[in-house]
Design a protein around this motif. Structure first.
Motif, short mmCIF file in Angstrom:
data_model
loop_
_atom_site.label_atom_id
_atom_site.label_comp_id
_atom_site.label_asym_id
_atom_site.label_seq_id
_atom_site.Cartn_x
_atom_site.Cartn_y
_atom_site.Cartn_z
N TYR A 163 59.48 19.41 6.65
CA TYR A 163 59.00 19.04 7.99
C TYR A 163 58.99 17.53 8.14
O TYR A 163 58.51 16.81 7.26
N ASP A 164 59.53 17.06 9.25
CA ASP A 164 59.62 15.62 9.52
C ASP A 164 58.47 15.20 10.43
O ASP A 164 58.43 15.58 11.61
N PRO A 165 57.53 14.42 9.92
CA PRO A 165 56.37 14.05 10.73
C PRO A 165 56.67 12.91 11.71
O PRO A 165 57.59 12.12 11.50
N ALA A 166 55.89 12.86 12.76
CA ALA A 166 55.92 11.75 13.70
C ALA A 166 54.52 11.14 13.72
O ALA A 166 53.55 11.82 14.04
N ASP A 167 54.44 9.86 13.36
CA ASP A 167 53.12 9.21 13.29
C ASP A 167 52.57 8.88 14.68
O ASP A 167 51.36 8.65 14.83
N GLN A 168 53.45 8.84 15.68
CA GLN A 168 53.02 8.55 17.04
C GLN A 168 53.82 9.40 18.02
O GLN A 168 54.98 9.71 17.77
N VAL A 169 53.19 9.76 19.12
CA VAL A 169 53.89 10.42 20.22
C VAL A 169 53.49 9.72 21.52
O VAL A 169 52.47 9.03 21.58
N LYS A 170 54.29 9.91 22.54
CA LYS A 170 54.00 9.29 23.84
C LYS A 170 52.79 9.95 24.50
O LYS A 170 52.48 11.11 24.23
N PRO A 171 52.11 9.22 25.36
CA PRO A 171 50.94 9.80 26.06
C PRO A 171 51.27 11.07 26.84
O PRO A 171 50.41 11.94 26.99
N ASP A 172 52.51 11.17 27.33
CA ASP A 172 52.88 12.35 28.11
C ASP A 172 53.59 13.40 27.25
O ASP A 172 54.28 14.29 27.76
N ALA A 173 53.39 13.31 25.94
CA ALA A 173 53.98 14.29 25.03
C ALA A 173 53.47 15.69 25.38
O ALA A 173 52.34 15.86 25.83
N PRO A 174 54.28 16.72 25.15
CA PRO A 174 53.87 18.08 25.51
C PRO A 174 52.87 18.68 24.53
O PRO A 174 52.70 18.20 23.41
N LEU A 175 52.25 19.75 24.97
CA LEU A 175 51.51 20.64 24.08
C LEU A 175 52.50 21.67 23.55
O LEU A 175 53.61 21.80 24.05
N SER A 246 56.92 18.03 15.96
CA SER A 246 56.72 16.59 15.77
C SER A 246 56.67 15.85 17.09
O SER A 246 56.15 14.73 17.16
N GLN A 247 57.18 16.45 18.17
CA GLN A 247 57.14 15.83 19.50
C GLN A 247 55.84 16.12 20.25
O GLN A 247 55.55 15.47 21.26
N ALA A 248 55.08 17.12 19.78
CA ALA A 248 53.92 17.60 20.53
C ALA A 248 52.67 16.77 20.23
O ALA A 248 52.49 16.28 19.11
N LYS A 249 51.80 16.64 21.22
CA LYS A 249 50.52 15.94 21.00
C LYS A 249 49.51 16.85 20.31
O LYS A 249 48.62 16.37 19.62
N ALA A 250 49.66 18.17 20.50
CA ALA A 250 48.75 19.13 19.86
C ALA A 250 49.37 20.51 19.91
O ALA A 250 50.14 20.84 20.81
N LEU A 251 49.03 21.33 18.90
CA LEU A 251 49.34 22.75 18.92
C LEU A 251 48.10 23.50 19.40
O LEU A 251 47.00 23.27 18.89
N LEU A 252 48.29 24.39 20.37
CA LEU A 252 47.19 25.21 20.86
C LEU A 252 47.21 26.56 20.14
O LEU A 252 48.27 27.19 20.02
#
Length: 337
Positions: A163-175, A246-252
């Motif tokens: 799994y490739d992590p992303a340390d930051q995502v954009k404020p409008d990143a999807p859920l 890795s693109q998401a701001k959170a998993l629901l």
């Protein structure tokens, strides 16, 4: 050490697509080999690991009871002949497979990844037995079967290197929502959260095949797919899961049942993505409040938790989850038992 892993036929190991336990068996086989052990696998046709494979039965999840009875006899014959060849039998399949070796010297670990049938546990432990340990994938799951015998909690694992992590995502990143689209998985709640907060929602998973859940999907879920805000991606393989998570701001994770473990939560954390989950089943064991997500009681609390999601350090989220759930950690836990 010479280790035998056993898995029911039905899906090859490793699984070509979905197959949670089959994926676990493959990971442990490869990790035990990496650690220097001699590993064998007793499982369905077309399976492969770095060690020896003994195929049996048929790869058909809808195979008959007669076929399953024949498979049981094949395993019994194999173990009666080969039991002295192994130091450890690591059984992910049916408990009945172990009957011929219950009271033999070989060490045996019986693994459960779902609520346990207590009748079988009582019957087996009433027989002469030794060197037998039962494990389940969460304290919750252990509690369903811990009526007799020795029990330990050993969490499920994933290979974090995939799994490739992303340390930051954009404020409008999807859920994101990931999993079977059965009603008990709560996708309808995830959609409501996205719509009420103005977030995009990426959805990965299989369309249900049971009549009640297919009706739920057709009536409540599919009409919400618009390709813009509520986006269905289809079934995802490991590479695709890593990409989208890795693109998401959170998993629901708004489950409506007592989930025994919830592998998708750990997959999200491996990408640095925190999880907001309902307080059911194993969720309080997988999520540590404020470190890798938030535990909530309902939809309204899930919406409130979204406002705090930026307080979670994504790199720390992955590191904390790695220390609990990476295959290297869990494999050593099993061997220490």
């Amino acid at each position: 050490m010479k280790i035998l892993l056993i898995m029911d036929p039905g899906i090859p190991i490793p699984p070509p697509q979905y197959g949670g336990h089959e994926r676990l068996v493959y990971m442990f086989a490869e990790e035990y080999t990496r650690l220097g052990h001699e590993v064998s696998l007793l499982s369905g046709p077309e399976s492969h690991i770095s060690g020896q494979v003994y195929p049996f039965g048929k790869n058909n999840l809808k195979r008959s009871k007669w076929q399953k009875a024949k498979e049981l006899l094949l395993v019994w014959k194999f173990l009666l002949i080969k039991k002295r060849d192994f130091d450890l039998i690591h059984n992910f399949g049916r408990l009945a497979y172990l009957i011929p070796v219950l009271n033999s010297h070989v060490k045996k670990v019986m693994i459960y990844g779902r609520p346990v049938a207590q009748k079988g546990i009582k019957a087996v432990t009433a027989c002469p037995h030794r060197n037998l340990i039962f494990t389940a994938c969460s304290d919750y799951c252990v509690s369903t079967g811990n009526v007799s015998g020795r029990w330990e909690t050993v969490y499920n694992a994933i290979d974090f290197s995939k799994y490739d992590p992303a340390d930051q995502v954009k404020p409008d990143a999807p859920l994101m929502f990931l999993g079977r689209m059965d009603q008990i998985k709560g996708l309808h709640t995830a959609i409501e959260v996205a719509l009420e907060t103005g977030n995009r929602l990426l959805i990965g998973g299989n369309i249900p095949d049971t009549a009640d859940n297919l009706r739920y999907f057709k009536e409540q879920i599919e009409p919400e797919f618009d390709g813009k805000q509520i986006i269905y991606l289809g079934p995802l393989d490991d590479r695709q899961k890593s990409h989208y998570l890795s693109q998401a701001k959170a998993l629901l994770f708004p489950i409506e049942w007592d989930e025994p473990f919830g592998m998708v939560m750990v997959e999200a954390m491996a990408c640095g993505t925190p999880v907001i989950g309902f307080k059911r089943g194993s969720v309080p064991e997988v999520i540590t409040e404020g470190k890798n997500g938030f535990i909530v009681e309902n939809k309204e609390a899930m919406i409130q938790a979204l406002q705090k999601i930026i307080t979670i350090d994504r790199a720390a989220c992955r590191a904390f989850a790695f220390s609990k759930f990476d295959v290297s950690i869990i494999a050593k836990h099993y061997l220490n038992l």
